[in-house]
Scaffold this active site. Structure first.
Site, PDB file in Angstrom:
ATOM      1  N   HIS A 182       0.988  -1.419   0.151  1.00  0.00           N
ATOM      2  CA  HIS A 182      -0.064  -0.055   0.050  1.00  0.00           C
ATOM      3  C   HIS A 182       0.769   1.116   0.056  1.00  0.00           C
ATOM      4  O   HIS A 182       0.535   2.334  -0.729  1.00  0.00           O
ATOM      5  CB  HIS A 182      -0.942  -0.010   1.098  1.00  0.00           C
ATOM      6  CG  HIS A 182      -2.078  -0.841   1.019  1.00  0.00           C
ATOM      7  ND1 HIS A 182      -2.263  -2.173   1.559  1.00  0.00           N
ATOM      8  CD2 HIS A 182      -3.282  -0.457   0.028  1.00  0.00           C
ATOM      9  CE1 HIS A 182      -3.408  -2.699   1.154  1.00  0.00           C
ATOM     10  NE2 HIS A 182      -4.082  -1.766   0.229  1.00  0.00           N
ATOM     11  N   ARG A 284     -10.516   5.051  -0.510  1.00  0.00           N
ATOM     12  CA  ARG A 284      -9.677   4.044   0.635  1.00  0.00           C
ATOM     13  C   ARG A 284      -9.946   4.865   2.016  1.00  0.00           C
ATOM     14  O   ARG A 284      -9.046   5.710   2.302  1.00  0.00           O
ATOM     15  CB  ARG A 284      -8.171   3.926   0.311  1.00  0.00           C
ATOM     16  CG  ARG A 284      -8.210   2.967  -0.917  1.00  0.00           C
ATOM     17  CD  ARG A 284      -6.697   2.620  -1.140  1.00  0.00           C
ATOM     18  NE  ARG A 284      -6.466   1.327  -2.013  1.00  0.00           N
ATOM     19  CZ  ARG A 284      -6.159   1.624  -3.367  1.00  0.00           C
ATOM     20  NH1 ARG A 284      -6.027   2.778  -3.810  1.00  0.00           N
ATOM     21  NH2 ARG A 284      -5.775   0.521  -3.956  1.00  0.00           N
ATOM     22  N   ARG A 320     -15.335   2.941  -0.077  1.00  0.00           N
ATOM     23  CA  ARG A 320     -15.080   1.501   0.697  1.00  0.00           C
ATOM     24  C   ARG A 320     -15.079   1.734   2.141  1.00  0.00           C
ATOM     25  O   ARG A 320     -14.483   2.594   2.689  1.00  0.00           O
ATOM     26  CB  ARG A 320     -13.694   1.055   0.170  1.00  0.00           C
ATOM     27  CG  ARG A 320     -13.613  -0.374   0.480  1.00  0.00           C
ATOM     28  CD  ARG A 320     -12.390  -0.868  -0.265  1.00  0.00           C
ATOM     29  NE  ARG A 320     -11.068  -0.155   0.486  1.00  0.00           N
ATOM     30  CZ  ARG A 320      -9.811  -0.800  -0.151  1.00  0.00           C
ATOM     31  NH1 ARG A 320      -9.609  -1.473  -0.980  1.00  0.00           N
ATOM     32  NH2 ARG A 320      -8.883  -0.099   0.280  1.00  0.00           N
ATOM     33  N   GLU A 417     -11.971  -9.630  -4.152  1.00  0.00           N
ATOM     34  CA  GLU A 417     -10.484  -9.652  -4.026  1.00  0.00           C
ATOM     35  C   GLU A 417      -9.827 -10.950  -3.287  1.00  0.00           C
ATOM     36  O   GLU A 417      -8.669 -11.006  -3.035  1.00  0.00           O
ATOM     37  CB  GLU A 417      -9.860  -8.437  -3.618  1.00  0.00           C
ATOM     38  CG  GLU A 417     -10.548  -8.109  -2.038  1.00  0.00           C
ATOM     39  CD  GLU A 417     -10.192  -6.705  -1.497  1.00  0.00           C
ATOM     40  OE1 GLU A 417      -9.128  -6.208  -2.226  1.00  0.00           O
ATOM     41  OE2 GLU A 417     -10.598  -6.359  -0.567  1.00  0.00           O
ATOM     42  N   ASN A 439      -5.079  -6.300  -6.995  1.00  0.00           N
ATOM     43  CA  ASN A 439      -3.783  -6.228  -6.034  1.00  0.00           C
ATOM     44  C   ASN A 439      -3.791  -7.402  -5.050  1.00  0.00           C
ATOM     45  O   ASN A 439      -3.026  -7.822  -4.860  1.00  0.00           O
ATOM     46  CB  ASN A 439      -3.696  -4.792  -5.435  1.00  0.00           C
ATOM     47  CG  ASN A 439      -4.023  -3.561  -6.241  1.00  0.00           C
ATOM     48  OD1 ASN A 439      -3.749  -3.618  -7.458  1.00  0.00           O
ATOM     49  ND2 ASN A 439      -4.237  -2.389  -5.619  1.00  0.00           N
ATOM     50  N   ASP A 440      -4.946  -7.611  -4.031  1.00  0.00           N
ATOM     51  CA  ASP A 440      -5.037  -8.603  -3.299  1.00  0.00           C
ATOM     52  C   ASP A 440      -5.259  -9.860  -3.974  1.00  0.00           C
ATOM     53  O   ASP A 440      -4.523 -10.940  -3.526  1.00  0.00           O
ATOM     54  CB  ASP A 440      -6.227  -8.342  -2.321  1.00  0.00           C
ATOM     55  CG  ASP A 440      -5.669  -7.574  -1.396  1.00  0.00           C
ATOM     56  OD1 ASP A 440      -4.566  -8.147  -0.569  1.00  0.00           O
ATOM     57  OD2 ASP A 440      -6.264  -6.504  -0.684  1.00  0.00           O
ATOM     58  N   ARG A 450       1.987  -9.524  -0.863  1.00  0.00           N
ATOM     59  CA  ARG A 450       2.047  -8.251  -1.767  1.00  0.00           C
ATOM     60  C   ARG A 450       3.289  -7.439  -1.211  1.00  0.00           C
ATOM     61  O   ARG A 450       3.707  -6.270  -1.918  1.00  0.00           O
ATOM     62  CB  ARG A 450       0.796  -7.474  -2.099  1.00  0.00           C
ATOM     63  CG  ARG A 450       0.314  -7.019  -0.942  1.00  0.00           C
ATOM     64  CD  ARG A 450      -1.184  -6.606  -1.115  1.00  0.00           C
ATOM     65  NE  ARG A 450      -1.395  -5.106  -1.704  1.00  0.00           N
ATOM     66  CZ  ARG A 450      -2.496  -4.501  -1.856  1.00  0.00           C
ATOM     67  NH1 ARG A 450      -3.680  -5.117  -1.614  1.00  0.00           N
ATOM     68  NH2 ARG A 450      -2.304  -3.203  -2.334  1.00  0.00           N
ATOM     69  N   CYS A 487     -10.851  -2.251  -9.884  1.00  0.00           N
ATOM     70  CA  CYS A 487     -10.415  -0.986  -9.199  1.00  0.00           C
ATOM     71  C   CYS A 487      -8.849  -1.341  -8.797  1.00  0.00           C
ATOM     72  O   CYS A 487      -8.304  -0.515  -8.231  1.00  0.00           O
ATOM     73  CB  CYS A 487     -11.044  -0.511  -8.037  1.00  0.00           C
ATOM     74  SG  CYS A 487     -11.423  -1.557  -6.632  1.00  0.00           S
TER      75      CYS A 487
HETATM   76  C1  PEP Z   1      -7.129  -4.399  -4.512  1.00  0.00           C
HETATM   77  O1  PEP Z   1      -6.857  -5.274  -3.615  1.00  0.00           O
HETATM   78  O2  PEP Z   1      -6.974  -4.574  -5.875  1.00  0.00           O
HETATM   79  C2  PEP Z   1      -7.573  -3.100  -4.065  1.00  0.00           C
HETATM   80  C3  PEP Z   1      -8.030  -2.161  -5.152  1.00  0.00           C
HETATM   81  O3  PEP Z   1      -7.525  -2.824  -2.738  1.00  0.00           O
HETATM   82  P1  PEP Z   1      -6.143  -2.293  -1.858  1.00  0.00           P
HETATM   83  O4  PEP Z   1      -4.978  -1.971  -2.954  1.00  0.00           O
HETATM   84  O5  PEP Z   1      -6.451  -1.060  -1.157  1.00  0.00           O
HETATM   85  O6  PEP Z   1      -6.046  -3.427  -1.108  1.00  0.00           O
HETATM   86 MG    MG Z   2      -7.607  -4.866  -1.472  1.00  0.00          MG
END
Ligand code: PEP
Ligand code: MG
Length: 529
Positions: A182, A284, A320, A417, A439-440, A450, A487
Site C-alpha cells: 500500500h 480508501r 469503501r 479480491e 492487487n489482493d 504483496r 479498481c
Molecule cells: C485491491 O486489492 O486490488 C484494491 C483495490 O484494494 P487495496 O489495494 O486497497 O487493497
Molecule cells: Mg485490496
C-alpha cells in the site's frame, strides 16, 4: 564517483530524489500493540477530566444562559454512570474512543427522541461533549520527519507516508517492502521516488542519499556524477515502460468504457478536476483518517464523505468501508498474527468490531442523502458477510430515521479480491455490485505476499491468471445482471485494456496518476464512457 556506496533494489516508478537520510529510531511494526484495557481506561478518564475542566474554565467567563448549558455539559461529563458504561465497553475489548461514543450514543438518541422540546434541544449539547472528548483523544499527530529527506528503513507505514509533508521533495529507500504494498501504491500516486528491497541498509541519519525510482539504485554519499547520471536517465527513460505500452487503437473493440478514479489521499481531489473522470470508483477511507479517535468520529467522517460528493458534482462516489489490518494497522485493532494479510482484515475486522462499523455506517447513510453514493465492502469471502453488513446498515438507517435525520440508501457492493468470492460470485445475491481488487487477488492467487520483495517476481507474473479469472467473474456478474468493474492497479495498465474490454468490463477505476495514459488510449480509439 569515489566514496559512494551503491545498492541495488527495485524501483517503484520514475523520478529520483537526493536528500539527507532520515532513519527512524524505532522500526515500524505493523502490529501496533493491540488494545490494553487499563491504558484505554486511563486515557478516557483523563480525556473526560480535561474536557470537563476546559468547560468549567469557560463557564466562569461566560453569560448566565450560556453558563447553564455548560453546567449541564459538565454534569454529564462528571456523571460516573457514563464513565462506567464506557469502562464496560473497554473491558469487552473496545478502545477508549469507541467505548466513549458507544456509551453516549444511547443518551443522544434518548434526548433526540424525547417528547419534550427542551430535552430534545439538549441533544446537540451531548453531541458537543462527545466530540470534545474525541478531539482530546485524537492526541497530537506523531512527529513528522524533516521535509526533503530520504526515508531509510526496513518498511514504512502507510499512515507515516500520508502524514509526511512531501512538498519539499525527498524519497524512500526500503530494505524490505515491495512495489505492490500500500505504501508503494501511495508513493506512485504522489510521484515520490522510491526503491524497495535494497537489503542491508546500514545508513546513518543525515548522510546524503540518492534514490532512483527508475533504475532502483540507492547511492549513499552520491557524487556529482551519480546525480548527473540519475537526472540524465530520467530525461531519456521512456515515459512508458514496455509492459505498459499502449495498444494500437485497432486492437480495442468498439464500446464505451467508464473511467473513474481511486482516491487514497484528500490532496488527490484538490489537484484533479472531476470533469476528467466518471466519478470515484474507490475511496480508501482508512487512509483519510489518522487516529483511533477518528475511527469513532462520525462527524469528521461525514464531512469527509460530503467533501467527496461535492467534488464529484453529481457523479457517483464509491466509498469503501475501512480496510484495516494487513499492512494498515490503525487504532490498536491489528491483531498479532503470523500472516496478517490472511487474517483479521477488512470486513472481517469490522464485523468483529461492530461499534466501529456502525459509526461509519451512520456517517455514510447521512452523506448518502446529499449525492449519489455507493458503499463497497473490503475483503469479502462469503455471502454472510455482505448480509450481516447490510443488516447493520438497515438497523442504523432505521435509528437515524427515528431521530429525524435525513439519510440516503446507498447501493452496497463488494470487493472481489478473495479467490473464494470470485469463484462463487453467483452466491452473492446480497451484493448490488462488484469491484475486482486485483492487487489482493494477485497475492492470493499466486500465494505471494504483496509486501514481500522476495516473492515479487511471482506476484508480478499474476497477469494471465488474473485475466482468466476476471473473464470468468465478469460472465457470472453479467448473468446475475449486476454491474462489475475493476479498481485494482491492473486496470491502470493501458496495455491490458484490450483484454479487459474483451472480457466484458465496462468500468475501470485507476489512480489519478494513471488517468492521463488510460484516457489517451481511449481517446484515440474514441471509447470514453
Ligand atoms: C485491491 O486489492 O486490488 C484494491 C483495490 O484494494 P487495496 O489495494 O486497497 O487493497
Ligand atoms: Mg485490496
Amino acid at each position: 564517483m569515489s566514496g559512494a556506496l551503491r545498492l541495488q533494489g527495485q524501483g517503484n516508478g520514475q523520478g529520483h530524489a537526493i536528500g539527507p537520510a532520515h532513519v527512524p529510531s524505532e522500526p515500524w511494526n505493523p502490529v501496533d500493540g493491540g488494545v490494553s484495557p487499563s491504558l484505554e481506561f486511563d486515557l478516557l478518564r483523563s480525556a473526560i477530566g480535561e474536557a470537563a475542566s476546559s468547560l468549567e474554565d469557560l463557564m466562569v467567563r461566560t453569560d448566565r444562559s450560556s453558563a447553564n448549558i455548560l453546567e449541564f455539559q459538565v454534569e454529564m461529563l462528571r456523571d460516573p454512570v457514563i464513565g462506567d458504561m464506557a469502562a464496560e465497553y473497554i473491558a469487552e475489548g473496545q478502545n477508549a474512543a469507541l467505548a466513549w461514543v458507544t456509551a453516549l450514543e444511547e443518551y443522544i438518541a434518548g434526548f433526540e427522541q424525547s417528547e419534550d422540546g427542551d430535552i430534545r434541544a439538549r441533544a446537540v449539547d451531548v453531541i458537543d461533549i462527545r466530540d470534545r472528548v474525541l478531539r482530546i483523544l485524537e492526541g497530537r499527530p506523531p512527529a513528522d520527519f524533516p521535509k526533503g529527506s530520504v526515508f531509510v528503513g526496513k518498511d514504512m507505514a502507510p499512515s507515516l507516508f500520508l502524514a509526511h509533508d512531501w512538498t519539499g521533495g525527498g524519497g524512500i529507500a526500503l530494505a524490505a517492502g515491495s512495489t505492490a504494498s500500500h505504501v508503494a501504491l501511495l508513493a506512485r500516486a504522489k510521484g515520490v521516488p522510491m526503491v524497495v528491497g535494497v537489503g542491508g541498509l546500514a545508513i546513518e541519519s543525515e548522510v546524503p542519499v540518492l534514490v532512483d525510482g527508475g533504475t532502483g539504485l540507492v547511492v549513499v554519499h552520491p557524487s556529482g556524477a551519480d546525480i548527473a547520471v540519475a537526472a540524465m536517465g530520467e530525461k531519456t527513460a521512456p515515459q512508458t515502460p514496455a509492459r505498459f505500452a499502449p495498444p494500437s487503437p485497432a486492437s480495442l473493440p468498439a464500446c464505451r468504457l467508464e473511467v473513474l478514479v481511486n482516491i487514497s489521499d484528500i490532496a488527490e481531489i484538490h489537484s484533479l478536476d472531476s470533469s476528467v473522470c466518471n466519478g470515484i470508483g474507490l475511496l480508501r477511507t482508512e487512509f483519510l483518517l489518522s487516529s483511533a479517535a477518528d475511527l469513532a468520529n462520525e462527524e469528521k467522517q461525514f464531512h469527509l464523505y460530503v467533501e467527496m460528493l461535492d467534488w464529484a458534482a453529481g457523479k457517483p462516489v464509491t466509498i469503501r468501508l475501512f480496510d484495516l489490518g494487513g499492512d494498515k494497522p490503525l487504532g490498536g485493532f491489528a491483531v498479532e498474527e503470523r500472516n496478517p494479510f490472511l487474517g483479521m482484515r477488512g470486513i472481517r475486522l469490522l464485523l468483529a468490531m461492530p461499534a466501529m462499523l456502525r459509526i461509519q455506517a451512520r456517517a455514510l447513510l447521512r452523506a448518502a442523502a446529499l449525492g449519489p453514493m455507493k458503499v463497497l465492502l473490503p475483503m469479502v469471502t462469503f455471502p454472510k458477510e455482505v448480509e450481516d453488513t447490510r443488516r447493520i446498515f438497515e438497523e442504523e438507517a432505521a435509528g437515524l430515521v427515528q431521530r429525524n435525520i435525513d439519510i440516503g440508501v446507498p447501493d452496497i457492493g463488494m470487493m472481489v479480491e478473495v479467490p473464494a468470492a470470485a469463484m462463487m460470485l453467483d452466491t452473492f445475491e446480497a451484493a448490488d455490485f462488484f469491484s475486482l481488487g486485483t492487487n489482493d487477488l494477485a497475492q492470493f492467487l499466486t500465494a505471494s505476499a504483496r509486501d514481500s520483495v522476495s516473492v515479487a517476481n511471482l506476484y508480478d507474473q499474476a497477469t494471465p491468471v488474473l485475466l482468466r479469472l476476471i473473464a470468468q467473474t465478469v460472465r457470472i456478474a453479467h448473468d446475475m445482471d449486476k454491474p462489475i468493474g475493476i479498481c485494482g492497479d491492473l486496470a491502470g495498465n493501458p496495455a491490458l485494456l484490450p483484454s479487459l474490454i474483451a472480457s466484458g468490463i465496462l468500468q475501470i477505476s485507476v489512480a489519478p496518476s494513471q488517468l492521463p495514459a488510460v484516457k489517451a488510449v481511449l481517446a484515440q480509439a474514441r471509447m470514453e464512457g
